[in-house]
Design a protein around this motif. Structure first.
Motif, PDB file in Angstrom:
ATOM      1  N   ALA A 209       4.742   8.375  -2.500  1.00 38.01           N
ATOM      2  CA  ALA A 209       3.580   7.678  -3.052  1.00 38.01           C
ATOM      3  C   ALA A 209       3.807   6.170  -3.018  1.00 38.01           C
ATOM      4  O   ALA A 209       2.913   5.391  -2.669  1.00 38.01           O
ATOM      5  N   ALA A 210       5.035   5.764  -3.367  1.00 37.55           N
ATOM      6  CA  ALA A 210       5.364   4.332  -3.417  1.00 37.55           C
ATOM      7  C   ALA A 210       5.284   3.692  -2.039  1.00 37.55           C
ATOM      8  O   ALA A 210       5.159   2.470  -1.925  1.00 37.55           O
ATOM      9  N   SER A 211       5.365   4.507  -0.993  1.00 33.28           N
ATOM     10  CA  SER A 211       5.424   3.975   0.370  1.00 33.28           C
ATOM     11  C   SER A 211       4.060   3.852   1.031  1.00 33.28           C
ATOM     12  O   SER A 211       3.929   3.235   2.086  1.00 33.28           O
ATOM     13  N   LEU A 212       3.029   4.431   0.421  1.00 29.12           N
ATOM     14  CA  LEU A 212       1.743   4.541   1.120  1.00 29.12           C
ATOM     15  C   LEU A 212       1.099   3.190   1.417  1.00 29.12           C
ATOM     16  O   LEU A 212       0.584   2.965   2.508  1.00 29.12           O
ATOM     17  N   ALA A 213       1.132   2.295   0.438  1.00 29.30           N
ATOM     18  CA  ALA A 213       0.437   1.016   0.620  1.00 29.30           C
ATOM     19  C   ALA A 213       1.064   0.220   1.765  1.00 29.30           C
ATOM     20  O   ALA A 213       0.358  -0.352   2.606  1.00 29.30           O
ATOM     21  N   ALA A 214       2.392   0.208   1.818  1.00 26.77           N
ATOM     22  CA  ALA A 214       3.068  -0.527   2.891  1.00 26.77           C
ATOM     23  C   ALA A 214       2.767   0.108   4.244  1.00 26.77           C
ATOM     24  O   ALA A 214       2.547  -0.586   5.242  1.00 26.77           O
TER      25      ALA A 214
END
Lengths: 358, 358
Positions: A202-207
């Motif tokens: 989830a933490a990686s989605l925006a990047a």
């Protein structure tokens, strides 16, 4: 644990006939494996049942507080008709390490492997025979207590679903473009970066979304503390060939202990190619590149096996590796790993587990 | 957006008659609000339906890659029979900030507030009338694409469920024991600490379990980079009364922007009590404590409102605040906030939203 009950589907689905139809992780076989956990009772009711929707309370812990873990592995059908798993014991052991970090009860790795073999045998006609295709296997655990309140659960579901899949990257073993992420951070020491749990992804989605918008395949993650050291690439481990030596970031706690990573290190050692697990600064890559010593870069993971990097961007530095082509080390590793997985090369390391014959 | 369709339950449940029966977040009302999202179509089919299990593919994105966000607020029934919400616009705006970090499409805050009011009005007999009890409201969004593959979803469910609840901490406004966590890290700058998303809570479970084993209620989180600065306490914001001035960690990106936190700051300013948002080192608390200047410490959050800290442990330092009793500032804030929420004090800030009358 009692034996596994089996309920067969009355409504078998058509199997995809082409790799294109398969895609990755979007079609599922006719059956899945499930078992329940309750505190005080342990894991119970292991069963193979028709694939279908889960019935979950909207208050289920996993939907609110992220208490989930998963694994990913594949079953490969060789030209000899043998269906093989690749180091599945590693997956179930890693699942237990993820479980521990997420306060989820341990599973019995041996029992889960037997359950998986039984499930894959039942679904053997779903294992694709096309080159490069495989049956993707997704074991996962979710906390299902129907209660709002931040605490680790007392009720869990362990599930294995199977998906006939083509290559993860449609472009196959073609070099990808990666940039080094400077704003977002995936994980930090003391966090849960080495666990295979939803929150890390989830933490990686925006990047990742930003990378796609800029025409890159993935981002390269730096460490959360100093934002200097390379950690992972997308959801894969990172390798670099620097002046004849292969280097990969050491497992510091915020990096996933990839099974392909581990296998790559073993193969390189076997081949006498120097390999080191250590901190790798982004700056070091630039200095090596400027001196002509950054010979190859590639990512490793179950889904893509080896994903060569053709272009790597960090700040104003754009580095092209091996003329943007797949390098010889990446190619050799890919051929060796897929050769073992599909049974066209001898399995000298004892990595594969035979499941059944088609 | 079209109007909200309503399907009433044919099977209404008994309502809990005592606060003890309620507990926190374990009983749910007869109905819930739902709407769907699909890329290209936007949010659609807003509906109030009987509370019941969700039917989710086992491949649902939210179960694997943690693409979930949530909010928490309450409906309070005053002695005047008026049912009030407390700053609900803040919750829906924060939901959109969480959505943005997690690559989830925006919701329309005004529409969602109207939907919530309609749902609470329908369920008004579920709003507890007991002092300190309330109807806990949980809006949340989950990605439901039935596809394995790390990417942000194209399909979502937005859901609101309601739970008649007693106090979050059974002991009420009794001081708790907290220790400063030195190993685990909850969030880091560049991560998703300021979003209300499952992964942040999942990351906190192991530390919380260890705290409970050691007889503490919660842990105090330090920053992920230097592990020096105080960030949050459990899932709450932290406040300290130091030599007559209230200080609270500033919102650096890894700290949740609590609505109770914001309200506390406003009240303190209104009362002329100096309050500062700034970095607070754990070491600073020890130094203040040794000089007799650490007068109070307390946590703030929707669930508990104000939770005073009686004992705080960091490394070898055990600090007892205000003789282990609730301090006057914590007490005054608790009384003011609950007074506004339950309508026994005038709402001079315009924080409450009337929903209906019982």
């Amino acid at each position: 644990m009692t034996s596994i009950s089996v309920t067969l589907t009355g409504n078998p689905q058509d199997k995809p006939s082409t790799v294109k139809e398969m895609g990755f992780g979007k079609l599922f076989t006719d059956h899945m494996f499930m078992m329940n956990y309750r505190t005080g009772r342990g894991w119970y009711d292991p069963r193979i049942v028709p694939f279908g929707d889960l019935s979950l309370s909207p208050a289920s812990l996993c939907l609110h507080y992220g208490q989930t873990v998963f694994e990913g592995l594949k079953a490969y059908c060789g030209r000899d008709g043998q269906v093989r798993l690749f180091r599945p014991d590693e997956n179930f052991n890693r699942l237990n390490r993820s479980n521990q970090r997420l306060c989820i009860p341990r599973i019995d790795p041996q029992f889960c492997l037997e359950a998986l073999k039984q499930l894959v045998t039942l679904e053997k006609d779903w294992v694709p025979r096309q080159e490069g295709a495989s049956l993707y296997i997704r074991p996962f655990v979710i906390a299902t207590d129907p209660k709002l309140g931040v605490k680790s659960g007392d009720e869990y579901l362990f599930i294995i679903i199977l998906s006939p899949s083509g290559a993860y990257y449609e472009s196959g073993l073609e070099p990808v473009k990666i940039y080094v992420e400077s704003n977002y951070v995936r994980a930090v020491r003391g966090g849960m970066g080495e666990a295979k749990t939803g929150g890390n992804y989830a933490a990686s989605l925006a990047a990742q979304d930003e990378a796609h918008e800029q025409g890159y395949s993935q981002v390269m993650w730096l460490d959360g503390v100093e934002q200097k050291y390379i950690e992972e690439i997308g959801a894969m481990n990172a390798f670099f060939l620097l002046d004849g030596q292969v280097v990969t970031p050491g497992l510091t706690g915020s990096i996933l202990a990839g099974i392909t990573r581990k296998s790559v290190i073993s193969l390189l050692e076997r081949w006498g190619i120097p390999v080191a697990e250590r901190r790798v600064e982004a700056q070091e890559l630039v200095l090596a590149y400027e001196r002509g010593l950054l010979q190859e870069a590639f990512c490793t993971g179950t889904a893509a096996v080896i994903s060569p990097i053709g272009e790597l961007k960090w700040r104003e530095h754009v580095m092209t590796m091996n003329g943007g082509e797949t390098g010889p080390v990446a190619r050799r590793l890919y051929d060796a790993l897929t050769g073992i997985q599909y049974g066209t090369l001898p399995d000298e390391m004892g990595w594969t587990v035979n499941v059944c014959h088609i």
